[in-house]
Scaffold this active site. Structure first.
Site, short mmCIF file in Angstrom:
data_model
loop_
_atom_site.label_atom_id
_atom_site.label_comp_id
_atom_site.label_asym_id
_atom_site.label_seq_id
_atom_site.Cartn_x
_atom_site.Cartn_y
_atom_site.Cartn_z
N HIS A 1 37.36 -39.93 95.73
CA HIS A 1 38.24 -38.93 94.88
C HIS A 1 38.41 -39.06 93.38
O HIS A 1 39.06 -38.38 92.68
CB HIS A 1 39.69 -38.97 95.51
C1 UD1 Z 1 45.72 -38.58 91.49
C2 UD1 Z 1 45.60 -39.71 90.13
C3 UD1 Z 1 44.86 -40.75 90.52
C4 UD1 Z 1 45.03 -41.26 91.80
C5 UD1 Z 1 45.19 -40.25 93.04
C6 UD1 Z 1 45.53 -40.52 94.32
C7 UD1 Z 1 46.17 -38.82 87.92
C8 UD1 Z 1 45.66 -38.47 86.48
N1 UD1 Z 1 45.50 -39.09 88.90
O1 UD1 Z 1 44.37 -37.94 91.25
O2 UD1 Z 1 45.05 -41.87 89.88
O3 UD1 Z 1 44.15 -42.17 92.39
O4 UD1 Z 1 46.12 -39.05 92.72
O5 UD1 Z 1 45.22 -39.52 95.29
O6 UD1 Z 1 47.36 -38.71 88.10
N2 UD1 Z 1 44.99 -31.14 95.04
C9 UD1 Z 1 45.32 -30.26 96.11
N3 UD1 Z 1 46.50 -30.57 96.94
C10 UD1 Z 1 47.37 -31.65 96.76
C11 UD1 Z 1 47.06 -32.48 95.54
C12 UD1 Z 1 45.88 -32.06 94.73
O7 UD1 Z 1 44.66 -29.48 96.35
O8 UD1 Z 1 48.43 -31.77 97.32
C13 UD1 Z 1 43.75 -30.98 94.32
C14 UD1 Z 1 44.03 -29.88 93.20
O9 UD1 Z 1 42.93 -29.10 93.08
C15 UD1 Z 1 44.23 -30.71 91.97
C16 UD1 Z 1 43.19 -31.72 92.38
O10 UD1 Z 1 43.22 -31.96 93.65
O11 UD1 Z 1 43.84 -30.22 90.72
C17 UD1 Z 1 43.56 -33.12 91.65
O12 UD1 Z 1 45.07 -33.49 91.93
P1 UD1 Z 1 45.79 -34.43 90.74
O13 UD1 Z 1 46.88 -34.87 91.32
O14 UD1 Z 1 45.65 -33.78 89.50
O15 UD1 Z 1 44.74 -35.76 90.79
P2 UD1 Z 1 44.18 -36.65 91.99
O16 UD1 Z 1 42.40 -36.69 91.88
O17 UD1 Z 1 44.83 -36.31 93.11
N1 UDP Z 2 45.19 -43.12 102.50
C1 UDP Z 2 45.75 -42.29 103.54
N2 UDP Z 2 45.18 -41.33 103.94
C2 UDP Z 2 43.93 -40.98 103.50
C3 UDP Z 2 43.33 -41.73 102.40
C4 UDP Z 2 44.16 -42.53 101.69
O1 UDP Z 2 46.86 -42.43 104.10
O2 UDP Z 2 43.31 -39.95 104.10
C5 UDP Z 2 46.07 -43.96 101.68
C6 UDP Z 2 45.53 -45.45 101.67
O3 UDP Z 2 45.52 -46.13 102.95
C7 UDP Z 2 46.25 -46.05 100.60
C8 UDP Z 2 46.29 -44.90 99.54
O4 UDP Z 2 46.41 -43.69 100.47
O5 UDP Z 2 47.42 -46.50 101.07
C9 UDP Z 2 45.56 -44.70 98.69
O6 UDP Z 2 45.52 -43.52 98.10
P1 UDP Z 2 44.36 -43.10 97.07
O7 UDP Z 2 43.00 -43.47 97.50
O8 UDP Z 2 44.60 -41.51 97.15
O9 UDP Z 2 44.66 -43.32 95.69
P2 UDP Z 2 44.44 -44.71 94.61
O10 UDP Z 2 44.68 -45.92 95.50
O11 UDP Z 2 42.84 -44.76 94.44
O12 UDP Z 2 45.24 -44.48 93.50
#
Ligand code: UD1
Ligand code: UDP
Length: 367
Positions: free
Chosen positions: A209
């Site tokens: 991601h």
């Molecule tokens: C964010 C964090 C990242 C973290 C990740 C965990 C920042 C800059 N990044 O990244 O550090 O590792 O969360 O998962 O804060 N979207 C949906 N539904 C949702 C959420 C997001 O469709 O519920 C889609 C949207 O198109 C959005 C994109 O995902 O634009 C990215 O979401 P965003 O929260 O901006 O960043 P993440 O990649 O999730």
């Molecule tokens: N996780 C989850 N379901 C998923 C993917 C991740 O429950 O489908 C959990 C995972 O076990 C961990 C956390 O989400 O506890 C990690 O989140 P993510 O990978 O989105 O973010 P990061 O740790 O890279 O910031």
């Protein structure tokens, strides 16, 4: 009569719901009053609600429903709303987790209002300023009053930036506490292995991601072609982050991926824990999943150019693999546990208790 300490916690993204769940429980045990803000950075039920339900975290008092957007817009909207809530709630301290835009907004808002900030997962560095998370971490650490570092490497990173002394606490990693709490429940309750018709030890679990992997079509294609190559010899299960789903669709790779990999909706924490614990190996660019692989003693390949969790590489549990490299598939297929097992660098599973105790001490010291 003594007043209970009042902590304002800010969460917004999936990994923060996992981390906050265990710390919140410890705060209840320490009779700390917690008010939680959910910024709404993650909002799909599978990215948010499921974690509150499964981990039995009380619903946040404030839900800001900020949603997705460019960094400045998303962070700015959060900042404005969080500032007002701090003015209304008058907390003793503000508690933030990790390195997301929700973390940064919470830290900035609190700092401008002179409310002390507690940062859980302080001191992590990738030394890659092109990652959005890196600037969030650096700024948050430098604004924080109390820095809860999960590892000695994190303490050393803070020291190099001049952050030392009693404000830095080597707390251990709250994600280890969370894994301990969830593993036994997941083993009892999760039916994911049967539902997906998997054999324990007979599949690879993958998650992708990170912005630098999803937003670069060449990297995205390289990663998914490699995972498809792995799937020719071993099933690959991939719970799909919405960001990655959208990126695959844009790149015209969604059909390719769904035909070759077992693509699923994002999973709840219990199903994820169960899948991690029985995987043959894990391939990921997630910070949290890298550590969880180790907690379950499953070898991991991190599809990035660097990691913050350097101990895992040093111990032989994690292999860093450039997303553009030809040998991603080979590394995943050949991933093995190290021959020498060293002690856990993430603490003893009591990080959340340490954090709650320290926060309690800080507030009492302030009174
Ligand atoms: C964010 C964090 C990242 C973290 C990740 C965990 C920042 C800059 N990044 O990244 O550090 O590792 O969360 O998962 O804060 N979207 C949906 N539904 C949702 C959420 C997001 O469709 O519920 C889609 C949207 O198109 C959005 C994109 O995902 O634009 C990215 O979401 P965003 O929260 O901006 O960043 P993440 O990649 O999730
Ligand atoms: N996780 C989850 N379901 C998923 C993917 C991740 O429950 O489908 C959990 C995972 O076990 C961990 C956390 O989400 O506890 C990690 O989140 P993510 O990978 O989105 O973010 P990061 O740790 O890279 O910031």
């Amino acid at each position: 009569m003594t007043t209970r300490p009042h902590i304002l916690t800010i969460v917004g993204a999936r990994p923060q719901f996992v981390k906050a769940a265990v710390v919140s429980k410890s705060m209840v045990d320490h009779d700390i009053r917690e008010t939680m803000i959910h910024t709404g950075q993650h909002y799909d039920p599978s990215m948010s609600d499921v974690f509150f339900e499964e981990l039995e975290t009380p619903a946040p008092a404030h839900h800001l429903a900020i949603g997705s957007g460019r960094h400045g817009m998303q962070t700015g909207r959060m900042l404005e709303r969080i500032e007002q809530i701090i003015l209304d709630e008058l907390p003793d301290r503000v508690l933030v987790y990790g390195d997301t835009n929700s973390t940064l907004a919470g830290a900035l808002a609190a700092s401008k209002l002179h409310v002390p900030i507690d940062h859980v997962e302080a001191g992590l560095r990738s030394f890659n300023r092109r990652m959005p998370e890196e600037s969030n971490r650096v700024v948050t650490d430098h604004l924080s009053s109390m820095l809860f570092a999960p590892t000695t490497a994190a303490v050393a990173n803070l020291a190099r930036e001049g952050i030392t002394g009693d404000q830095v606490v080597l707390s251990g990693d709250v994600m280890f506490d969370a894994t301990i709490a969830a593993s036994e429940i997941a083993a009892r309750r999760s039916t994911i292995i049967d539902r997906l018709e998997l054999t324990p030890g007979g599949y690879i679990l993958a998650t992708i991601h990170r912005a630098e992997n999803t937003d670069d079509p060449a990297r995205l294609e390289s990663i998914f072609r490699s995972l498809a190559e792995v799937s020719e010899s071993c099933p690959v299960v991939l719970p799909l982050h919405p960001r990655t789903g959208k990126a695959l669709a844009r790149a015209g790779l969604l059909d390719f991926a769904t035909e070759r990999l077992r693509i699923r909706e994002p999973l709840g924490y219990l199903d994820m824990t169960r899948l991690e614990s029985s995987a043959r190996a894990i391939a990921t660019d997630s910070g949290g999943v890298q550590k969880e692989a180790f907690f379950h003693q499953v070898p991991c390949v991190t599809i990035r150019t660097e990691t913050e969790w350097v101990e895992l590489v040093e111990m032989g549990w994690n292999t860093i693999c450039d997303p553009r490299a030809d040998e991603i598939a080979r590394h995943i297929v050949e991933a093995r546990a190290p021959e020498v097992i060293r002690s856990n660098p993430y603490g003893d599973g009591t990080a959340s208790r340490t954090i709650a105790r320290k926060i309690m001490g800080c507030v009492e010291g302030d009174l």
